[in-house]
Design an enzyme around this catalytic site. Sequence first.
Site: not given
Ligand code: DOR
Length: 425
Positions: A58-59, A90, A177, A276, A303
Amino acid sequence: MTAYLVKGVSVVGAAPTDLLIRDGVVAEVGADLAADGATVLDATGLVALPGLVDLHTHLREPGREDAETVESGSRAAALGGYTAVCAMANTSPVADTAGVVEQVWRLGREAGLVDVQPIGAVTVGLAGERLAELGAMADSAARVRIFSDDGHCVADPKLMRRALEYVKAFDGIIAQHAEEPRLTEGAQMHEGEVSTRLGLTGWPAVAEEAIIARDVLLAEHVGSRLHVCHVSTAGSVEVLRHAKARGVRVTAEVTPHHLLLTDERAETYDPVYKVNPPLRTGADVAALRAALADGVIDIIATDHAPHAVEDKECEWAYARPGMLGLETALSIALDVLGPEWDLIAERMSRTPARIAGLEGHGLDPAPGVPANLTLVDPAARRVIEPAELASRSRNTPYARMTLPGRIVATFLRGEPTVLDGKAVK
Ligand code: DOR
């Protein structure tokens, strides 16, 4: 372009040799190499690996540049030994159009620290109602091949089927997911003995396993490629084992934190451990490790989920889920797997590069191969200081832990992005 002569390095655990990096490729491999004008790096005791490839990063750009940017996340990745990362969709706005995926792709090129391959959203706004412009994203300059609503499950089975059918035309992948949302309403942590004791609403293992079971059947029915994000339970491993034995086109990832940490961490009420899917039990950790070794789980993916201080340093129930991963993943792999260099190269570079179709990545250093590689000092130990991380966020679960291994240098197409353990730019 500077040439680099790497002296006395072990290539993926083999006997020490020299590597000459010139004009973007590994020009020569062999004993006692010499090269006029090349910068010599003494790599005695170091191990060369193909540059690591992260299928799940996630950037946060666009939208939450306070938590991470494409550039800061790319720097964190390079320092972690990565040469390519796949950026999750996201963001805000969501990467559900050709315009947004092209923006992320361009920002990655401008940063020039790792290859940033955008992942596109499966559904518009991650809302799970309508398919996003999958074809337009695939045809864009970013050439998207992996689609995911990660952070959310594509819960509607009909939509999931349609998505699998759509991407089949260009051999794309749906990365799921796996979380049945009705079974995780209000969930704060793994459902089990610890959640009962703490009085926190549980996230049952079956919420993950039920979606994986459904999706492997859908993928088999359609004949498409499915990738399962952050597998976290022993039961999921058994579903995947069964699906693979049937020849379903499914691949799966596990995160470093699910390989190391358990739900007992929640006893601290420190939201740094909220993630998550949640941290599970010791028995799940053991099953994940075994599955990673025997190949039922194909890869380690970080992740990497940076979050701003106000989203993490608050009450557990209000904290966002997620933890940093890029700068510590190799150390956790070394800790969990030991110096199994071939396995580490397979699970963290070759296989993720193959799944994502990233040309020039995941290739062991050999003459003529693009010089995407990293040099690791396996004997080093380091104390993780959150303030010293290159990520803009501080939510590492390994703060002040002593971890094995250190990334000494990383090369992207022959140019160093990291030298002497420090980012070059
Ligand atoms: O812990 C998580 N953080 N699980 C995810 O699926 C999304 C991620 C996030 O974008 O922070």
